[in-house]
Design an enzyme around this catalytic site. Structure first.
Site, PDB file in Angstrom:
ATOM      1  N   ASP A 117       3.227   8.193  22.863  1.00 52.22           N
ATOM      2  CA  ASP A 117       2.745   9.398  23.526  1.00 52.22           C
ATOM      3  C   ASP A 117       3.313   9.379  24.938  1.00 52.22           C
ATOM      4  O   ASP A 117       3.677   8.330  25.466  1.00 52.22           O
ATOM      5  CB  ASP A 117       1.214   9.444  23.535  1.00 52.22           C
ATOM      6  CG  ASP A 117       0.685  10.858  23.697  1.00 52.22           C
ATOM      7  OD1 ASP A 117       1.458  11.738  24.131  1.00 52.22           O
ATOM      8  OD2 ASP A 117      -0.497  11.090  23.400  1.00 52.22           O
ATOM      9  N   TRP A 118       3.396  10.540  25.564  1.00 50.31           N
ATOM     10  CA  TRP A 118       4.092  10.663  26.846  1.00 50.31           C
ATOM     11  C   TRP A 118       3.328   9.883  27.923  1.00 50.31           C
ATOM     12  O   TRP A 118       2.249  10.275  28.337  1.00 50.31           O
ATOM     13  CB  TRP A 118       4.229  12.125  27.215  1.00 50.31           C
ATOM     14  CG  TRP A 118       5.497  12.753  26.728  1.00 50.31           C
ATOM     15  CD1 TRP A 118       6.379  13.465  27.480  1.00 50.31           C
ATOM     16  CD2 TRP A 118       6.051  12.742  25.399  1.00 50.31           C
ATOM     17  NE1 TRP A 118       7.449  13.892  26.701  1.00 50.31           N
ATOM     18  CE2 TRP A 118       7.276  13.457  25.435  1.00 50.31           C
ATOM     19  CE3 TRP A 118       5.651  12.170  24.195  1.00 50.31           C
ATOM     20  CZ2 TRP A 118       8.084  13.628  24.310  1.00 50.31           C
ATOM     21  CZ3 TRP A 118       6.443  12.333  23.068  1.00 50.31           C
ATOM     22  CH2 TRP A 118       7.648  13.054  23.130  1.00 50.31           C
TER      23      TRP A 118
END
Length: 742
Positions: free
Chosen positions: A263-264
């Site tokens: 995930d970012w």
């Protein structure tokens, strides 16, 4: 003629030489695995490092020297997110990145119709293709553990079986377009508050029986090409590089051959990223939404630090080559896939798909005195009240925020459907969130209203007294601390003092209809005073059309709740046991959130505690009536390698054509380990004309009878007696039949 023959022979020889020199990785007739190995053998160390981390906010580099183009990802699960600048979160300012907004996944799950899920995935894949996207960051399958979770609207509900059955066709539809699914957020991202600090403490049984099955179905049955790690931790390791979740379970037990994407901002450590299964790193030095470090890509944990560690001998290329193999496999499935279809954007077929999903997902929760559908023969004046009747809901909510070509509001949808013969009036009723922008996308709406709360209610009540129907569109929105990424709700109550408006309107007009717009359950202390309650979800571009379809009876509602709707938070295990939101450790860097309720989530907790929820899991009414009868089985015994089919007759006993969902739950009469009283193990939606009846078959095998034995660390089943419970909601299962596992 001679010259023609010589020329032909010349071109044939050139073609043969060219074919002989064609690298294996470029030969489309060769198996993908052979092409992967050939491409891997030709890559330099720098090229290998490059393909496992981002080069921009949403892309990673291909291998230009070998002809592999860049790889582009994008949010989101409900529509293709508008483009941002290469190295910033600001909007790119394009004019061709609008999209169709499909209903949020809670609505999709509420259809209880896998065919709708496949249509959804395929339509989204076609939009992604047109926009040049190779991977969509979705769908989400985290479990609805508490109604306060800000991101529940992006997921498929509380039940692992339903979630698994609905996610598989979505993935298949999306990937049939040559666009990779990236199933998220693996795993146990069940609340948003402190999501980077939460360390989940959960039993092995709850992990495997509740929180992992939908991911397992996505990988094993759906053949997902990507999985996104979650921000939170499990066993004190961040889930984007978690040894047990990624190496042991995902890539070991499930034989996942795709890529694990962070995930970012979810990657935190080079050594753990190298060893614990992360394949593609995105968003490091950002919070995934607003904050970011410019030109950070060479500093990513799996960029220069990894390269230098290999060069210094800390690591061999063993782990790196495994990551690159997976990335190359992804390339051959997407960017190098010459058989993928053409994409197209904002087509009528996509709007039609969005409307079909919405029509089937809207849930009729309550309908006293058959107030609905609206009776045209005695309707001249309809009053619509509520901010959610006019507020755009496609902008906001976090990473799933969209820039749409159009969004039809509930008010406009009703006006269009009711026509010029019916006066449709509007009153605000309350003022909530008047902002209309997110991440650079603006709605263009001016929702300011300077009237006092008392004046707003007074004006609505005065008009309500004169109307044939009053329809209130309330609920939540996609603002912070409501249905929105990054934070959980602060209260189970409706915001903006809506309860007061609803109480006043219900007294003013007996034909009062409440439409709840949300992805979550909300408190309804007034529900006994309101004739009709409809769950309207966040349903995207065609919101107004779909809601008008159901309210007017053009579409007979057939949605069923994908989660339990509790009367109060104390009816939820995580809250009753003070297991949410967890306890800060003394160093205040980690919050331990112990899932004390274990297996008992949603209707499982309701059964255990003998609670009467406001609306049960699987509940949903219709404008017609159905009768289920004559339950029978193909055998009274099932073996471990066999199956058993249950057949029930369903009859439409009412006046309207409609659809009913037959639900099959299994009760283990006696088990060596504690088990929920019943669990959903089969369902089927059937469409029937008025007066029509049909037999419905549901087949199960040994997996429906199995549980995860934490002593043996394996799925197992035990000989003995079982009961099949059949009905149309988890609290309405009038039919039962006994059988044996032998």
């Amino acid at each position: 003629m001679k010259n023609i023959i010589i020329t032909s022979l010349f071109f044939m020889s050139v073609s043969l030489v060219a074919n002989a020199q064609t690298p294996i990785y470029q030969d489309r007739s060769k198996p993908i695995e052979q092409r992967v190995e050939d491409a891997l053998s030709r890559m330099t160390l720098n090229e290998k490092i490059a393909v496992i981390h981002a080069q921009s906010k949403f892309s990673s580099p291909g291998v230009k020297r070998l002809g592999f183009p860049d790889f582009w990802t994008d949010d989101g699960p409900h529509g293709v997110r508008p483009d941002v600048l290469w190295d910033e979160w600001e909007q790119a300012g394009q004019t061709n990145d609008s999209c169709v907004a499909f209903p949020a996944l809670t609505c999709l799950s509420a259809t209880w119709n896998p065919q709708m899920s496949n249509l959804y995935g395929k339509s989204l894949g076609e939009e992604a293709l047109y926009r040049g996207k190779n991977m969509i960051l979705g769908p989400g399958v985290n479990i609805y553990r508490t109604p306060l979770s800000g991101r529940n609207f992006e997921y498929l509900g509380e039940d692992p079986y339903l979630s698994g059955k609905m996610v598989v066709p979505y993935i298949q539809g999306l990937q049939s377009c040559g666009v990779a699914a990236c199933v998220k957020h693996y795993a146990m991202n069940n609340d948003e508050e402190y999501r980077h600090q939460v360390n989940v403490v959960v039993s092995d049984r709850a992990l495997h029986e509740i929180y992992l099955p939908a991911f397992r179905a996505a990988v094993i049955d759906g053949k997902a090409w990507g999985v996104m790690g979650a921000y939170n931790m499990y066993k004190n390791q961040h889930n984007c590089h978690n040894e047990e979740l990624l190496m042991k379970i995902l890539k070991g037990d499930w034989n996942f051959d795709g890529v694990v994407v962070s995930d970012w901002g979810g990657c935190h450590d080079t050594d753990q990223a190298v060893k614990n299964g992360l394949d593609m790193e995105f968003g490091t030095w950002t919070n995934g939404l607003s904050l970011g470090k410019t030109n950070a890509y060479d500093s990513y944990y799996m960029a220069s630090p990894y390269l230098e560690a290999i060069q210094k001998g800390k690591y061999t290329t063993k782990e790196l080559d495994d990551k690159v193999r997976r990335v190359l496999r992804l390339f051959f499935r997407t960017t190098m896939n010459s058989n993928k279809p053409m994409g197209f954007l904002c087509s009528e077929s996509h709007y039609s798909a969005a409307r079909k999903v919405a029509d089937e997902g809207i849930v009729l929760l309550q309908n006293k005195n058959n107030v609905l559908p609206i009776k045209f023969n005695r309707t001249k004046h309809v009053l619509v009240v509520g901010e959610n009747a006019i507020k755009m809901m496609t902008v906001g909510g976090g990473s799933s925020s969209l820039k749409v070509q159009r969004e039809i509001s509930p008010l406009d949808g009703l006006k269009s459907r009711l026509g010029s013969n019916v006066k449709v009036d509007y009153e605000r009723g309350y003022v909530g969130d008047t902002t209309g922008s997110y991440n650079g996308v603006t709605t263009g709406q001016n929702l300011t209203d300077k009237r006092s709360a008392d004046q707003l209610i007074h004006d609505a009540v005065e008009k309500a007294k004169k109307a044939d129907y009053v329809i209130f569109f309330g609920g939540l929105n996609k603002s912070d601390y409501q249905d929105c990424e990054g934070h959980d709700r602060k209260s189970y109550d409706l915001p903006y003092n809506q309860d007061r408006v609803i109480e006043s309107l219900s007294k003013a007009n007996k034909n009062f209809i409440y439409v709840n717009i949300s992805g979550n359950a909300v408190a309804m202390p007034w529900h006994n005073k309101v004739p009709a309650i409809v769950q309207g979800w966040f349903i995207g571009s065609e919101a107004g059309e779909a809601l008008a379809d159901v309210l007017t009876g053009d579409v007979n509602p057939s949605g069923k709740l994908p989660f339990t709707w509790p009367a109060t938070l104390q009816d939820v295990g995580a809250h009753k046991l003070n297991a949410y939101p967890g306890v800060w450790r003394p160093d205040h860097k980690v919050i331990d959130e112990e899932y004390k309720e274990g297996l008992y989530v949603g209707y499982r907790w309701v059964d255990k505690e003998k609670i009467h929820p406001l609306f049960a899991f699987g509940h949903g009414l219709s404008y017609t009536t159905f009768k289920l009868s004559d339950l029978r089985e193909s055998s009274n015994k099932i073996s471990r390698d066999g199956n058993i089919t249950f057949t029930v007759n369903v009859k439409n006993t009412g006046k309207y054509d409609g659809s009913e969902t037959v639900q099959l739950y299994i009760h283990d009469v006696k088990s060596s380990l504690d088990r929920p009283y019943k669990e959903l193990k089969g369902f089927k939606k059937v469409e029937l004309k008025a007066g029509e009846n049909r037999d419905v078959d549901i087949t199960i095998d040994n997996s429906a009878l199995s549980f995860y034995d934490d002593r043996a660390h394996a799925w197992t089943s035990e000989d003995g007696d079982f009961e099949a419970l059949v009905g149309n909601a988890s609290d309405n299962l009038p039919l039962m039949i006994k059988f044996k596992l032998q």
